[in-house]
Motif scaffolding. Structure first.
Motif, PDB file in Angstrom:
ATOM      1  N   PRO A 283      -7.218  -2.397  12.879  1.00 55.63           N
ATOM      2  CA  PRO A 283      -7.368  -2.579  14.330  1.00 55.63           C
ATOM      3  C   PRO A 283      -8.079  -4.168  15.005  1.00 55.63           C
ATOM      4  O   PRO A 283      -8.825  -4.503  14.190  1.00 55.63           O
ATOM      5  N   THR A 284      -7.419  -4.577  15.991  1.00 57.15           N
ATOM      6  CA  THR A 284      -8.091  -5.934  16.204  1.00 57.15           C
ATOM      7  C   THR A 284      -8.187  -5.643  18.048  1.00 57.15           C
ATOM      8  O   THR A 284      -7.898  -4.682  18.410  1.00 57.15           O
ATOM      9  N   ASP A 285      -8.725  -6.763  18.531  1.00 59.57           N
ATOM     10  CA  ASP A 285      -8.754  -6.706  20.138  1.00 59.57           C
ATOM     11  C   ASP A 285      -7.738  -6.747  20.777  1.00 59.57           C
ATOM     12  O   ASP A 285      -7.444  -6.226  21.867  1.00 59.57           O
ATOM     13  N   SER A 286      -6.725  -7.391  19.893  1.00 57.09           N
ATOM     14  CA  SER A 286      -5.198  -7.513  20.740  1.00 57.09           C
ATOM     15  C   SER A 286      -4.232  -6.465  20.203  1.00 57.09           C
ATOM     16  O   SER A 286      -3.090  -6.719  20.612  1.00 57.09           O
ATOM     17  N   GLY A 287      -4.571  -5.582  19.323  1.00 54.37           N
ATOM     18  CA  GLY A 287      -3.738  -4.976  18.556  1.00 54.37           C
ATOM     19  C   GLY A 287      -3.849  -4.564  17.116  1.00 54.37           C
ATOM     20  O   GLY A 287      -5.237  -3.889  16.924  1.00 54.37           O
ATOM     21  N   VAL A 288      -2.989  -4.626  16.198  1.00 58.84           N
ATOM     22  CA  VAL A 288      -3.268  -4.359  14.772  1.00 58.84           C
ATOM     23  C   VAL A 288      -2.754  -5.531  13.795  1.00 58.84           C
ATOM     24  O   VAL A 288      -1.940  -6.474  14.481  1.00 58.84           O
ATOM     25  N   ASN A 289      -3.648  -5.707  12.749  1.00 55.14           N
ATOM     26  CA  ASN A 289      -2.809  -6.374  11.923  1.00 55.14           C
ATOM     27  C   ASN A 289      -2.353  -5.469  10.659  1.00 55.14           C
ATOM     28  O   ASN A 289      -2.894  -4.439  10.423  1.00 55.14           O
ATOM     29  N   ARG A 290      -1.275  -5.976   9.994  1.00 55.64           N
ATOM     30  CA  ARG A 290      -0.578  -5.208   9.237  1.00 55.64           C
ATOM     31  C   ARG A 290      -0.705  -5.963   7.943  1.00 55.64           C
ATOM     32  O   ARG A 290      -0.444  -6.912   7.703  1.00 55.64           O
ATOM     33  N   TYR A 291      -0.658  -5.019   6.704  1.00 61.29           N
ATOM     34  CA  TYR A 291      -0.584  -5.588   5.306  1.00 61.29           C
ATOM     35  C   TYR A 291       0.126  -4.494   4.462  1.00 61.29           C
ATOM     36  O   TYR A 291       0.449  -3.469   4.647  1.00 61.29           O
ATOM     37  N   VAL A 292       0.366  -5.204   3.130  1.00 62.41           N
ATOM     38  CA  VAL A 292       1.244  -4.343   2.345  1.00 62.41           C
ATOM     39  C   VAL A 292       0.542  -4.830   1.061  1.00 62.41           C
ATOM     40  O   VAL A 292       0.280  -5.961   0.515  1.00 62.41           O
ATOM     41  N   TRP A 293       0.484  -3.751   0.114  1.00 60.83           N
ATOM     42  CA  TRP A 293      -0.158  -3.733  -1.440  1.00 60.83           C
ATOM     43  C   TRP A 293       0.538  -3.000  -1.911  1.00 60.83           C
ATOM     44  O   TRP A 293       0.772  -1.952  -2.038  1.00 60.83           O
ATOM     45  N   VAL A 294       1.187  -3.840  -3.013  1.00 58.93           N
ATOM     46  CA  VAL A 294       1.935  -3.065  -4.435  1.00 58.93           C
ATOM     47  C   VAL A 294       0.913  -2.728  -5.475  1.00 58.93           C
ATOM     48  O   VAL A 294       0.318  -4.075  -6.154  1.00 58.93           O
ATOM     49  N   ALA A 295       0.274  -1.728  -5.474  1.00 52.36           N
ATOM     50  CA  ALA A 295      -0.895  -1.498  -6.565  1.00 52.36           C
ATOM     51  C   ALA A 295      -0.332  -1.193  -7.725  1.00 52.36           C
ATOM     52  O   ALA A 295      -0.939  -1.214  -8.740  1.00 52.36           O
ATOM     53  N   LYS A 296       0.963  -0.406  -8.050  1.00 48.90           N
ATOM     54  CA  LYS A 296       1.490  -0.210  -9.431  1.00 48.90           C
ATOM     55  C   LYS A 296       2.869  -0.373  -9.209  1.00 48.90           C
ATOM     56  O   LYS A 296       3.725   0.133  -8.468  1.00 48.90           O
TER      57      LYS A 296
ATOM     58  N   ASP B 292       6.396  -7.069 -13.568  1.00 45.35           N
ATOM     59  CA  ASP B 292       5.068  -7.815 -13.462  1.00 45.35           C
ATOM     60  C   ASP B 292       5.213  -8.048 -11.900  1.00 45.35           C
ATOM     61  O   ASP B 292       6.060  -8.267 -11.486  1.00 45.35           O
ATOM     62  N   ILE B 293       3.949  -7.712 -11.369  1.00 40.60           N
ATOM     63  CA  ILE B 293       3.999  -7.747 -10.110  1.00 40.60           C
ATOM     64  C   ILE B 293       2.837  -8.714  -9.437  1.00 40.60           C
ATOM     65  O   ILE B 293       1.799  -8.743 -10.236  1.00 40.60           O
ATOM     66  N   ASP B 294       2.422  -8.995  -8.092  1.00 36.54           N
ATOM     67  CA  ASP B 294       1.587  -9.588  -7.737  1.00 36.54           C
ATOM     68  C   ASP B 294       0.701  -8.578  -6.805  1.00 36.54           C
ATOM     69  O   ASP B 294       1.288  -7.878  -5.939  1.00 36.54           O
ATOM     70  N   THR B 295      -0.317  -8.354  -7.433  1.00 35.07           N
ATOM     71  CA  THR B 295      -1.075  -7.116  -6.788  1.00 35.07           C
ATOM     72  C   THR B 295      -2.295  -7.522  -5.649  1.00 35.07           C
ATOM     73  O   THR B 295      -3.035  -6.961  -5.204  1.00 35.07           O
ATOM     74  N   ASP B 296      -2.158  -8.956  -5.019  1.00 33.46           N
ATOM     75  CA  ASP B 296      -2.941  -9.110  -3.879  1.00 33.46           C
ATOM     76  C   ASP B 296      -2.442  -8.250  -2.586  1.00 33.46           C
ATOM     77  O   ASP B 296      -1.273  -7.685  -2.799  1.00 33.46           O
ATOM     78  N   ILE B 297      -3.084  -8.326  -1.596  1.00 36.67           N
ATOM     79  CA  ILE B 297      -2.450  -7.754  -0.311  1.00 36.67           C
ATOM     80  C   ILE B 297      -2.093  -8.856   0.502  1.00 36.67           C
ATOM     81  O   ILE B 297      -2.725  -9.966   0.799  1.00 36.67           O
ATOM     82  N   PHE B 298      -0.737  -8.609   0.935  1.00 33.28           N
ATOM     83  CA  PHE B 298      -0.089  -9.647   1.812  1.00 33.28           C
ATOM     84  C   PHE B 298      -0.021  -9.053   3.531  1.00 33.28           C
ATOM     85  O   PHE B 298       0.587  -7.887   3.685  1.00 33.28           O
ATOM     86  N   PRO B 299      -0.102 -10.194   4.059  1.00 32.00           N
ATOM     87  CA  PRO B 299       0.199  -9.724   5.594  1.00 32.00           C
ATOM     88  C   PRO B 299       1.800  -9.345   5.910  1.00 32.00           C
ATOM     89  O   PRO B 299       2.546 -10.114   5.091  1.00 32.00           O
TER      90      PRO B 299
ATOM     91  N   VAL C 238       7.475  -9.435   5.044  1.00 34.42           N
ATOM     92  CA  VAL C 238       6.043  -9.818   4.369  1.00 34.42           C
ATOM     93  C   VAL C 238       5.898 -11.016   4.355  1.00 34.42           C
ATOM     94  O   VAL C 238       6.762 -11.961   3.807  1.00 34.42           O
ATOM     95  N   HIS C 239       4.759 -11.774   4.657  1.00 34.17           N
ATOM     96  CA  HIS C 239       4.525 -13.118   4.550  1.00 34.17           C
ATOM     97  C   HIS C 239       3.666 -13.641   3.096  1.00 34.17           C
ATOM     98  O   HIS C 239       3.098 -12.730   2.430  1.00 34.17           O
ATOM     99  N   GLU C 240       3.898 -14.734   2.641  1.00 32.27           N
ATOM    100  CA  GLU C 240       3.335 -15.134   1.389  1.00 32.27           C
ATOM    101  C   GLU C 240       1.640 -15.292   1.511  1.00 32.27           C
ATOM    102  O   GLU C 240       1.315 -15.247   0.371  1.00 32.27           O
ATOM    103  N   ARG C 241       1.282 -15.531   2.597  1.00 33.25           N
ATOM    104  CA  ARG C 241      -0.421 -15.710   2.247  1.00 33.25           C
ATOM    105  C   ARG C 241      -0.933 -14.418   1.851  1.00 33.25           C
ATOM    106  O   ARG C 241      -0.944 -13.405   2.603  1.00 33.25           O
TER     107      ARG C 241
END
Length: 242
Positions: A189-202, A207-214, A224-227
């Protein structure tokens, strides 16, 4: 080398280095409203429109009209036509919950698969599916059997799982061991709504990128965005550091 199945979500296929391994079963978890069902609809829509792959949406929670409306809400207006043309088949809660035992529900799915060719499946949700079982041993036995049925029929499947926590739970549930991959949808939650993220854990055999992405949900579905979020693991008690 196994073929990869594109999810149809811009940015997510890059994290997966091309898509989901063919004939795998992937757990998609998140708390309500994170976009899991939209992801499932988008996955089937993309398969049918871009790859000529037929799909099945199995819902224990929604009627067909609700699923069509969810697709239209993000501009996937062709989804209804795909259903009308038989390119996407919906087995909704009226059919799947008509009886209260696992075998009857699976028989309904097998009847649909018999003599037909399908490539993709979405089960929404695993949480309701698990109500068929009285204990963990029975659940393990039948989830393994169900996963084998999906793979033997050539399906690449998403199993949607509801979780109560905002952040991915560090306690590994039974279903995590029985699936080939785990994708989490997260919202804060944020003051203006929500921030959303995706995480590929396994994702087995990939070979995967295990960071959390917006990510965001808009016209056309999920993007899904690259940052990256800058970290790979977090628990319910962690403070996010985006």
């Amino acid at each position: 080398m196994s073929e990869l199945v594109s999810t149809g979500v811009e940015g997510l296929d890059s994290i997966l280095t091309g898509g989901i391994t063919e004939r795998s079963t992937v757990l998609v978890s998140g708390n309500p409203g994170t976009g899991k069902s939209i992801f499932g609809i988008q996955y089937l829509h993309h398969g049918a429109t871009e790859h000529g792959e037929r799909g099945i949406y199995v819902s224990f929670e929604e009627d067909e009209a609700d699923i069509r409306a969810a697709a239209e809400s993000v501009g996937l207006n062709q989804f209804g036509e795909l259903v009308d043309d038989g390119e996407v088949v919906i087995l909704d809660k009226r059919e799947m919950l008509r009886e209260t035992d696992f075998s009857t529900a699976v028989d309904k799915l097998l009847d649909t698969l018999e003599g037909e060719s399908f490539d993709r499946l979405v089960l929404d949700s695993l949480s309701m599916f698990q109500l068929f079982f009285s204990d963990e041993q029975e659940e393990r036995t039948y989830l393994l059997k169900f996963s084998d049925i999906l793979k033997s029929n050539g399906l690449t499947s998403l199993l949607i799982n509801e979780q109560g926590a905002v952040f991915p739970d560090t306690e590994v549930g039974l279903e995590n061991f029985l699936t080939d991959g785990n994708i989490y949808f997260i919202q804060t939650p944020t003051d203006s709504g929500v921030n959303r993220y995706v995480w590929v854990a396994k994702m087995r055999k990939q070979d995967i990128d295990t960071d959390i992405f917006p990510m965001d949900i808009g016209e056309g579905g999920i993007t899904v965005h690259e940052r990256a979020g800058g970290f790979s693991m977090m628990s319910q008690s962690d403070e996010p550091s985006f």
